[in-house]
Design a protein around this motif. Sequence first.
Motif, PDB file in Angstrom:
ATOM      1  N   TRP A   1       5.245  14.500 151.639  1.00  0.00           N
ATOM      2  CA  TRP A   1       5.972  14.776 150.398  1.00  0.00           C
ATOM      3  C   TRP A   1       7.402  14.268 150.495  1.00  0.00           C
ATOM      4  CZ3 TRP A   1      10.250  17.820 148.971  1.00  0.00           C
ATOM      5  CH2 TRP A   1      10.395  18.042 147.596  1.00  0.00           C
TER       6      TRP A   1
ATOM      7  N   LEU B   1       8.224  23.896 152.933  1.00  0.00           N
ATOM      8  CA  LEU B   1       7.052  23.157 153.404  1.00  0.00           C
ATOM      9  C   LEU B   1       6.779  23.433 154.880  1.00  0.00           C
ATOM     10  CD1 LEU B   1       7.457  19.678 151.670  1.00  0.00           C
ATOM     11  CD2 LEU B   1       5.349  21.031 151.685  1.00  0.00           C
ATOM     12  N   TRP B   2       7.835  23.437 155.676  1.00  0.00           N
ATOM     13  CA  TRP B   2       7.673  23.697 157.106  1.00  0.00           C
ATOM     14  C   TRP B   2       7.091  25.088 157.348  1.00  0.00           C
ATOM     15  CZ3 TRP B   2       7.753  21.197 161.665  1.00  0.00           C
ATOM     16  CH2 TRP B   2       7.821  21.976 162.821  1.00  0.00           C
TER      17      TRP B   2
ATOM     18  N   LYS C   1       3.437  25.210 156.472  1.00  0.00           N
ATOM     19  CA  LYS C   1       2.617  24.531 157.472  1.00  0.00           C
ATOM     20  C   LYS C   1       2.538  25.338 158.771  1.00  0.00           C
ATOM     21  CE  LYS C   1       2.180  19.774 156.155  1.00  0.00           C
ATOM     22  NZ  LYS C   1       1.706  18.536 156.780  1.00  0.00           N
TER      23      LYS C   1
ATOM     24  N   TYR D   1      12.083  21.368 151.822  1.00  0.00           N
ATOM     25  CA  TYR D   1      11.472  20.952 153.095  1.00  0.00           C
ATOM     26  C   TYR D   1      11.319  22.136 154.061  1.00  0.00           C
ATOM     27  CZ  TYR D   1      11.685  15.989 151.890  1.00  0.00           C
ATOM     28  OH  TYR D   1      11.489  14.748 151.302  1.00  0.00           O
TER      29      TYR D   1
ATOM     30  N   PHE E   1       2.312  20.217 146.025  1.00  0.00           N
ATOM     31  CA  PHE E   1       3.502  21.002 146.325  1.00  0.00           C
ATOM     32  C   PHE E   1       4.501  20.950 145.183  1.00  0.00           C
ATOM     33  CE2 PHE E   1       7.837  21.199 148.226  1.00  0.00           C
ATOM     34  CZ  PHE E   1       7.807  22.537 148.610  1.00  0.00           C
TER      35      PHE E   1
ATOM     36  N   TYR F   1       0.629  17.198 160.785  1.00  0.00           N
ATOM     37  CA  TYR F   1       0.938  16.322 159.644  1.00  0.00           C
ATOM     38  C   TYR F   1      -0.291  16.120 158.774  1.00  0.00           C
ATOM     39  CZ  TYR F   1       2.845  12.298 157.062  1.00  0.00           C
ATOM     40  OH  TYR F   1       3.290  11.448 156.068  1.00  0.00           O
TER      41      TYR F   1
ATOM     42  N   GLN G   1      -2.255  20.735 154.728  1.00  0.00           N
ATOM     43  CA  GLN G   1      -1.889  20.021 153.505  1.00  0.00           C
ATOM     44  C   GLN G   1      -1.494  20.979 152.387  1.00  0.00           C
ATOM     45  OE1 GLN G   1      -5.005  17.303 152.331  1.00  0.00           O
ATOM     46  NE2 GLN G   1      -5.538  16.843 154.456  1.00  0.00           N
TER      47      GLN G   1
ATOM     48  N   THR H   1       5.528  15.962 156.920  1.00  0.00           N
ATOM     49  CA  THR H   1       4.985  15.993 155.566  1.00  0.00           C
ATOM     50  C   THR H   1       5.106  14.634 154.885  1.00  0.00           C
ATOM     51  OG1 THR H   1       5.157  17.030 153.372  1.00  0.00           O
ATOM     52  CG2 THR H   1       7.188  16.790 154.632  1.00  0.00           C
TER      53      THR H   1
ATOM     54  N   ALA I   1      11.741  15.989 158.348  1.00  0.00           N
ATOM     55  CA  ALA I   1      10.729  16.002 157.290  1.00  0.00           C
ATOM     56  C   ALA I   1       9.678  14.891 157.389  1.00  0.00           C
ATOM     57  CB  ALA I   1      11.404  15.984 155.922  1.00  0.00           C
TER      58      ALA I   1
END
Length: 214
Positions: A123, A141-142, A145, A138, A168, A160, A164, A121, A117
């Motif tokens: 976050w 998020l991945w 992205k 996470y 989130f 990274y 964005q 990110t 993570a």
Amino acid sequence: MPFFQQLHIADTHVYTWQLTETVEQLSAGLTLSEGEEERLTTIHSQKKQREFLAIRHLLQQAQLPTTALYYTPEGKPLFEGQYISITHSQDFVMIALSPRPVGIDIERCTPRILRLAPRFTPWQAPPDMDELTQIQAYTQLWTIKEALYKIANQPSVRFYEDLQIPHFQALAPCQQALITYPEGDKAYKTRSFFWQGYIWSITNDKSLTTNHDN
């Protein structure tokens, strides 16, 4: 279990295959072109062969010619007449087809994401969030992205910094995202879906409202 699910998300069609078949079983239901047969012989991993064949099954499910799929020298999939994005994880293979650029990604939730993570990110999970929810957040998020990276289609985009999700909200199905381009930021809407042990996300620049097909 073969064909798993079809979704309409705005003007995008998503098809999912759950891989349980062998290469021989998948091949039995397909008629490949000479070029596809040649490409299949260059794939040495049985897992990759099964994914290759499942993608062709999904295109057939979409009533589209498998020969319309081709790849750039960098390996990006292209499809004649519309945009395509492809993703796979463990036993799932997915394609998204759209009249506009689209990105899709599926990942299995594993504790390994907690170590990765900080690399992708800024976050950080709140201290009171349990580990399972952290893994899911996470992973979400991945996948967002990854979907953004596919839609950006620019090697200069930094995973990274330039992809964005500024506000989130963990496990919320809809997120607002940005891609930072040299000419300025561009906003995208994303949708995330949660299956048992898996998360997948999709993005384009349209409102993403889901309709299920039987």
